[in-house]
Design a protein around this motif. Sequence first.
Motif, PDB file in Angstrom:
ATOM      1  N   LEU A 249       0.838  -1.316   0.560  1.00 54.58           N
ATOM      2  CA  LEU A 249      -0.367  -0.370  -0.066  1.00 54.58           C
ATOM      3  C   LEU A 249       0.728   1.189   0.068  1.00 54.58           C
ATOM      4  N   ALA A 250       1.761   0.760   1.032  1.00 54.55           N
ATOM      5  CA  ALA A 250       2.720   2.419   0.770  1.00 54.55           C
ATOM      6  C   ALA A 250       3.326   2.416  -0.373  1.00 54.55           C
ATOM      7  N   ALA A 251       3.689   1.961  -0.957  1.00 54.29           N
ATOM      8  CA  ALA A 251       4.238   2.531  -2.159  1.00 54.29           C
ATOM      9  C   ALA A 251       3.113   2.484  -3.446  1.00 54.29           C
ATOM     10  N   SER A 252       1.953   2.631  -3.112  1.00 56.02           N
ATOM     11  CA  SER A 252       1.155   3.193  -4.331  1.00 56.02           C
ATOM     12  C   SER A 252       0.632   4.461  -3.553  1.00 56.02           C
ATOM     13  N   GLY A 253       1.191   4.359  -2.426  1.00 53.92           N
ATOM     14  CA  GLY A 253       1.188   6.148  -1.317  1.00 53.92           C
ATOM     15  C   GLY A 253      -0.440   6.519  -0.905  1.00 53.92           C
ATOM     16  N   ILE A 254      -0.258   5.000  -0.020  1.00 60.47           N
ATOM     17  CA  ILE A 254      -1.442   4.615   0.873  1.00 60.47           C
ATOM     18  C   ILE A 254      -0.118   3.771   2.471  1.00 60.47           C
ATOM     19  N   GLY A 255      -0.798   4.829   3.042  1.00 60.01           N
ATOM     20  CA  GLY A 255      -0.475   4.703   4.628  1.00 60.01           C
ATOM     21  C   GLY A 255       0.985   5.482   5.023  1.00 60.01           C
ATOM     22  N   HIS A 256       1.211   5.153   6.088  1.00 56.52           N
ATOM     23  CA  HIS A 256       2.803   6.060   6.593  1.00 56.52           C
ATOM     24  C   HIS A 256       3.484   4.228   7.249  1.00 56.52           C
ATOM     25  N   PHE A 257       5.077   4.472   6.206  1.00 54.33           N
ATOM     26  CA  PHE A 257       5.845   2.841   6.768  1.00 54.33           C
ATOM     27  C   PHE A 257       6.645   3.371   6.618  1.00 54.33           C
ATOM     28  N   VAL A 258       7.943   2.705   7.105  1.00 50.38           N
ATOM     29  CA  VAL A 258       9.080   2.869   6.744  1.00 50.38           C
ATOM     30  C   VAL A 258       9.464   1.403   6.586  1.00 50.38           C
ATOM     31  N   ALA A 259      10.715   0.646   6.397  1.00 48.85           N
ATOM     32  CA  ALA A 259      10.956  -0.711   6.232  1.00 48.85           C
ATOM     33  C   ALA A 259      11.766  -1.384   7.330  1.00 48.85           C
ATOM     34  N   PRO A 260      11.210  -1.781   8.535  1.00 49.35           N
ATOM     35  CA  PRO A 260      11.335  -2.757   9.786  1.00 49.35           C
ATOM     36  C   PRO A 260      13.095  -2.696   9.505  1.00 49.35           C
ATOM     37  N   ALA A 261      13.411  -2.371  11.235  1.00 44.34           N
ATOM     38  CA  ALA A 261      14.368  -3.091  11.307  1.00 44.34           C
ATOM     39  C   ALA A 261      14.996  -4.613  11.633  1.00 44.34           C
ATOM     40  N   PRO A 262      16.175  -4.777  11.589  1.00 41.92           N
ATOM     41  CA  PRO A 262      16.093  -6.511  11.520  1.00 41.92           C
ATOM     42  C   PRO A 262      16.049  -6.888  12.971  1.00 41.92           C
ATOM     43  N   ILE A 263      15.407  -7.682  12.906  1.00 44.25           N
ATOM     44  CA  ILE A 263      15.595  -8.411  13.982  1.00 44.25           C
ATOM     45  C   ILE A 263      16.452  -9.091  14.518  1.00 44.25           C
ATOM     46  N   ARG A 264      17.174  -8.995  16.047  1.00 47.11           N
ATOM     47  CA  ARG A 264      18.603  -9.171  16.425  1.00 47.11           C
ATOM     48  C   ARG A 264      18.358  -9.346  18.182  1.00 47.11           C
ATOM     49  N   GLU A 265      19.467 -10.505  18.522  1.00 43.93           N
ATOM     50  CA  GLU A 265      19.221 -10.138  19.206  1.00 43.93           C
ATOM     51  C   GLU A 265      20.097  -9.257  20.760  1.00 43.93           C
ATOM     52  N   GLY A 266      19.371  -8.979  21.743  1.00 42.11           N
ATOM     53  CA  GLY A 266      20.082  -7.734  22.133  1.00 42.11           C
ATOM     54  C   GLY A 266      18.539  -7.022  23.776  1.00 42.11           C
ATOM     55  N   GLU A 267      18.715  -6.342  24.319  1.00 47.03           N
ATOM     56  CA  GLU A 267      18.285  -5.894  25.732  1.00 47.03           C
ATOM     57  C   GLU A 267      16.165  -5.801  24.677  1.00 47.03           C
ATOM     58  N   ALA A 268      15.278  -6.176  25.552  1.00 45.33           N
ATOM     59  CA  ALA A 268      14.522  -6.017  25.390  1.00 45.33           C
ATOM     60  C   ALA A 268      12.868  -5.463  26.459  1.00 45.33           C
TER      61      ALA A 268
END
Length: 254
Positions: free
Chosen positions: A161-180
């Motif tokens: 949808l974002a590629a067609s101009g619909i919605g607010h979007f950023v590429a998700p940050a990669p999943i990695r081990e760390g504090e949560a």
Amino acid sequence: MSGFLPDHGGAEVRISPNFGPRRDGKRADAIILHYTGMETGEAAEAWLCNPESEVSSHYLVHEDGRIVQMVREIDRAWHAGASSWHGETDMNSRSVGIEIVNSGHFLGYEDFGDRQIEAVIDLCQGISLRHRVPPERVLAHSDIAPARKADPGEKFPWRRLAASGIGHFVAPAPIREGEALAQGSAGQAVENLQSMLALYGYGVDISGTFDDGTWQAVTAFQRHFRPALVDGIADESTVETLRALLAKLVKNVA
């Protein structure tokens, strides 16, 4: 009302009795996307038009791309239920609702088809133009009601949808081990997380304690913006993605 012309070109009309006027002079400035969560589109369409259901939506998009309008965009459909976004608790008066035929999490939850998503994109583009809906106000039902709803869910193609101009979007940050941060966590880091979620629009209490409401909001956020892993745990990927979305909002406003 005996009938109306569709607001969106090409839409069929099937009138639902379940609607009323938008309240207190409010206008639609958001789009809420749902899935039907029923076995068939025909059953969903009938339910949305049944006065006993006390639910409706402005539009229903079938698997084959057919668009059915049931409530005029000027009117208040009953699709959002108990909800909140940026402190607004009557999202029915502030939005246009789109139901997308899909069995949902409890009945198999199949992938959304290409023809269906192309129809959703076309419909959202039209609504956005007619009501000047900003990208960040194209929302999931789960965003505005995270304690109750999971739709349209992690399989919904927000990136497309974002590629067609619909919605607010950023590429998700990669999943990695760390504090949560997870349920039971407390302190400044939790307060910062809650503040960012609230700033984006989620209805969370800023308490510094990772409570059920925070878990529900994080889960909803992941379904929409970081769907590769939906577990309600605010890992580094989740927090970085949230920060990037907020930064993009600020940049767009500046």
